[in-house]
Enzyme design. Sequence first.
Site, PDB file in Angstrom:
ATOM      1  N   ASN A  11       0.883  -1.426   0.093  1.00  0.00           N
ATOM      2  CA  ASN A  11      -0.183  -0.098   0.149  1.00  0.00           C
ATOM      3  C   ASN A  11       1.003   1.024  -0.349  1.00  0.00           C
ATOM      4  O   ASN A  11       1.423   1.771   0.735  1.00  0.00           O
ATOM      5  CB  ASN A  11      -0.753   0.142   1.282  1.00  0.00           C
ATOM      6  CG  ASN A  11      -1.769   1.019   1.291  1.00  0.00           C
ATOM      7  OD1 ASN A  11      -1.433   2.144   0.639  1.00  0.00           O
ATOM      8  ND2 ASN A  11      -2.286   1.476   2.507  1.00  0.00           N
ATOM      9  N   LYS A  13      -0.029   4.240  -0.385  1.00  0.00           N
ATOM     10  CA  LYS A  13      -0.285   5.918   0.476  1.00  0.00           C
ATOM     11  C   LYS A  13      -0.671   7.101  -0.520  1.00  0.00           C
ATOM     12  O   LYS A  13      -0.595   6.284  -2.290  1.00  0.00           O
ATOM     13  CB  LYS A  13      -0.039   5.658   1.773  1.00  0.00           C
ATOM     14  CG  LYS A  13      -0.573   4.629   2.757  1.00  0.00           C
ATOM     15  CD  LYS A  13      -0.069   5.068   3.859  1.00  0.00           C
ATOM     16  CE  LYS A  13      -0.007   3.286   5.069  1.00  0.00           C
ATOM     17  NZ  LYS A  13       0.051   3.191   6.201  1.00  0.00           N
ATOM     18  N   HIS A  98      -9.166   1.163   4.681  1.00  0.00           N
ATOM     19  CA  HIS A  98      -8.293   1.105   5.618  1.00  0.00           C
ATOM     20  C   HIS A  98      -8.648   2.262   6.319  1.00  0.00           C
ATOM     21  O   HIS A  98      -9.143   2.986   6.301  1.00  0.00           O
ATOM     22  CB  HIS A  98      -7.093   2.180   4.708  1.00  0.00           C
ATOM     23  CG  HIS A  98      -5.795   1.296   5.660  1.00  0.00           C
ATOM     24  ND1 HIS A  98      -5.170   2.689   5.812  1.00  0.00           N
ATOM     25  CD2 HIS A  98      -4.777   1.117   5.391  1.00  0.00           C
ATOM     26  CE1 HIS A  98      -4.011   2.416   6.369  1.00  0.00           C
ATOM     27  NE2 HIS A  98      -3.541   1.793   5.353  1.00  0.00           N
ATOM     28  N   GLU A 100      -6.414   4.584   7.226  1.00  0.00           N
ATOM     29  CA  GLU A 100      -6.395   5.919   7.777  1.00  0.00           C
ATOM     30  C   GLU A 100      -7.855   6.361   6.279  1.00  0.00           C
ATOM     31  O   GLU A 100      -8.151   7.638   7.358  1.00  0.00           O
ATOM     32  CB  GLU A 100      -5.608   6.274   6.451  1.00  0.00           C
ATOM     33  CG  GLU A 100      -4.316   6.321   7.533  1.00  0.00           C
ATOM     34  CD  GLU A 100      -3.178   5.028   6.444  1.00  0.00           C
ATOM     35  OE1 GLU A 100      -2.640   5.596   4.915  1.00  0.00           O
ATOM     36  OE2 GLU A 100      -1.848   4.517   7.624  1.00  0.00           O
ATOM     37  N   GLU A 170      -5.747  -4.531  10.428  1.00  0.00           N
ATOM     38  CA  GLU A 170      -4.236  -4.204  10.772  1.00  0.00           C
ATOM     39  C   GLU A 170      -4.880  -2.931  11.388  1.00  0.00           C
ATOM     40  O   GLU A 170      -5.803  -2.068  11.590  1.00  0.00           O
ATOM     41  CB  GLU A 170      -4.434  -2.467   9.520  1.00  0.00           C
ATOM     42  CG  GLU A 170      -3.917  -4.406   8.577  1.00  0.00           C
ATOM     43  CD  GLU A 170      -3.301  -2.330   6.898  1.00  0.00           C
ATOM     44  OE1 GLU A 170      -1.932  -2.750   6.881  1.00  0.00           O
ATOM     45  OE2 GLU A 170      -4.230  -1.414   7.081  1.00  0.00           O
ATOM     46  N   GLY A 176       2.273   2.273  10.758  1.00  0.00           N
ATOM     47  CA  GLY A 176       3.333   3.103  10.746  1.00  0.00           C
ATOM     48  C   GLY A 176       4.014   3.184  12.176  1.00  0.00           C
ATOM     49  O   GLY A 176       5.189   5.171  12.018  1.00  0.00           O
ATOM     50  N   SER A 213       3.223  -2.179  10.518  1.00  0.00           N
ATOM     51  CA  SER A 213       4.539  -2.531  10.716  1.00  0.00           C
ATOM     52  C   SER A 213       5.856  -3.883  10.346  1.00  0.00           C
ATOM     53  O   SER A 213       6.001  -3.684  10.957  1.00  0.00           O
ATOM     54  CB  SER A 213       5.054  -1.889  12.307  1.00  0.00           C
ATOM     55  OG  SER A 213       4.403  -0.742  12.826  1.00  0.00           O
TER      56      SER A 213
HETATM   57  P1  13P Z   1       3.266   0.612   7.309  1.00  0.00           P
HETATM   58  O1  13P Z   1       3.403  -0.849   6.697  1.00  0.00           O
HETATM   59  O2  13P Z   1       4.279   1.313   6.873  1.00  0.00           O
HETATM   60  O3  13P Z   1       3.159   0.263   9.286  1.00  0.00           O
HETATM   61  O4  13P Z   1       1.499   0.670   6.784  1.00  0.00           O
HETATM   62  C1  13P Z   1       1.067  -0.261   7.319  1.00  0.00           C
HETATM   63  C2  13P Z   1      -0.169  -0.024   6.149  1.00  0.00           C
HETATM   64  O5  13P Z   1      -1.279   0.507   7.061  1.00  0.00           O
HETATM   65  C3  13P Z   1      -0.622  -0.529   5.189  1.00  0.00           C
HETATM   66  O6  13P Z   1      -1.668  -0.764   4.902  1.00  0.00           O
END
Ligand code: 13P
Length: 253
Positions: A11, A13, A98, A100, A170, A176, A213
């Site tokens: 992803n 983003k 997601h 976010e 997740e 992150g 992560s």
């Molecule tokens: P990270 O791998 O940067 O923690 O992000 C995970 C994520 O949100 C994947 O959709």
Amino acid sequence: MTARPLIYAANWKMNLGPQDAAAFLDRFLELTAPQPDRSLWFFPPAVSLATVAHAVRPRPDILVGAQNVHWEPKGAFTGEISIPMAQEAGAEVVLIGHSERRHLFGETDDQVARKTAAVLKAGLRPLVCVGETLAEREGGRTEQVILRQLEPLLDKVASADWGRLVVAYEPVWAIGTGKNATPDDAAQVHELIRFALGRRGVSGRLPILYGGSVSAKNVLALLARPELDGVLVGGASLDPDGWAELVGLEAAP
Ligand code: 13P
């Protein structure tokens, strides 16, 4: 004995516009070859979808997906992209719900379910994300939150369609932050998801990915748990060399 099929989903983003995406793929494709029982999914930003879809055409092990879509096929929805548009640009899968989108943009469980149903109806595969916040985990509400997030999906998606769905667990506190869920924590929630779906008549083994992560350092320990069918990765998927290394790692026999 063949290994179980694994999905490695990247992803990106809000990173890697068309030019950077093309350069990433040039390098990544040079470094990797298709591997049996492993598929690689890329979720670039919408403006890079067509570029990525074009670059991966010679690689049937790679699928490209949109990070978000609207459930309506067209209309006055400024800033949104429709499922037919994503499909035209080369998307075969769609990331939905997601954290976010849920926490920064106010996407509700009901909207997630509507998007999922629309994606299935269009013949694409949805990758639906669920996960609890730190406060919810610390308050002992992980199970309740995951079940609440799944409920509208169970209402809106016909049992025959569940075979095309993929779920990603997740935990919001792991995204992150550099603090991944332990393999045990992740496996426990994956089991809960399977149990909740089974109780509502969803049969068959639906792939459940873990995200939060994930890195080249922890991916093998996570995937050593048979409850995990792959990983959904943000930060560690942004560099072609690092991502090629991560998707190529093999557990010692
Ligand atoms: P990270 O791998 O940067 O923690 O992000 C995970 C994520 O949100 C994947 O959709």
